[in-house]
Design a protein around this motif. Sequence first.
Motif, short mmCIF file in Angstrom:
data_model
loop_
_atom_site.label_atom_id
_atom_site.label_comp_id
_atom_site.label_asym_id
_atom_site.label_seq_id
_atom_site.Cartn_x
_atom_site.Cartn_y
_atom_site.Cartn_z
N LEU A 24 42.04 49.80 35.91
CA LEU A 24 42.94 48.72 35.56
C LEU A 24 43.18 47.80 36.77
CD1 LEU A 24 44.65 47.42 33.39
CD2 LEU A 24 46.53 48.94 34.03
N ILE A 25 43.28 48.38 37.93
CA ILE A 25 43.52 47.59 39.15
C ILE A 25 42.31 46.70 39.45
CG2 ILE A 25 43.82 47.75 41.65
CD1 ILE A 25 45.61 50.20 41.12
N GLU A 26 41.10 47.23 39.33
CA GLU A 26 39.90 46.43 39.57
C GLU A 26 39.82 45.27 38.57
OE1 GLU A 26 36.85 49.80 41.34
OE2 GLU A 26 37.08 49.60 39.16
N LEU A 27 40.14 45.55 37.33
CA LEU A 27 40.13 44.52 36.29
C LEU A 27 41.15 43.43 36.59
CD1 LEU A 27 38.92 43.63 33.60
CD2 LEU A 27 40.70 44.98 32.47
N SER A 87 42.47 37.95 38.41
CA SER A 87 43.23 37.11 39.34
C SER A 87 42.32 36.16 40.09
CB SER A 87 44.01 37.97 40.34
OG SER A 87 44.95 38.77 39.67
N ILE A 88 41.19 36.65 40.53
CA ILE A 88 40.22 35.81 41.24
C ILE A 88 39.70 34.71 40.31
CG2 ILE A 88 37.91 35.79 42.30
CD1 ILE A 88 38.61 38.57 43.47
N LEU A 89 39.39 35.07 39.06
CA LEU A 89 38.93 34.08 38.10
C LEU A 89 40.00 33.02 37.83
CD1 LEU A 89 36.92 36.13 35.45
CD2 LEU A 89 36.08 34.38 37.01
#
Length: 189
Positions: free
Chosen positions: A7-10, A15-17
């Motif tokens: 979930l954190i990676e997602l 956020s970057i997108l």
Amino acid sequence: MQKGLTLIELMIGLSILAILGLLALPSYRAWIQSTQIHTAAESIQNGLQLARAEAVRRNANVQLLLTDTDPVVANVSSAVPSVNGRNWMVRVHQPSGSYSAADFIQGRPRSEGSRNATLTATQSSIVFLPLGRVSPGVDSVATVANPAGGTCLTAGGEMRCLQVRVSAGGRVRMCDPALSLATNPQGCV
């Protein structure tokens, strides 16, 4: 061993997108506005070229009229000229001012691809003579801009405005007033 995203990676990826999307949004808006300005200028240029070609083909005076009136056959006699006209209409010019449906050649509403572009012209009507020259033989300029995009580059702004120029000889040309004609063929002056 498990495969997949946590979930954190997602959340980091989303956020970057989102940040990249927010950075690209002003460029996207400027691109849309520039496209609408170019579409409007190109449309006016095409209308002027059509009027000139029809004058030569029909061996008659043909008029391009800038107007806010809906450019359809039913309005060929009731169209009101406007130097800030949102639409254009090409019709056989009648010096009497009395037009019939047979005089209508073509029209274009501004809503076709250039809603936000504004127009300021030196003349609301340009009449081409049978030999393709302009009557009364004066140069005309139509400047296409976008009020939502701010001011033109020539006035110190950020928007690239365009001009459509008609010479007394009937030559129709689209150009950029921010560029010098001496150094760039797309320039105006």
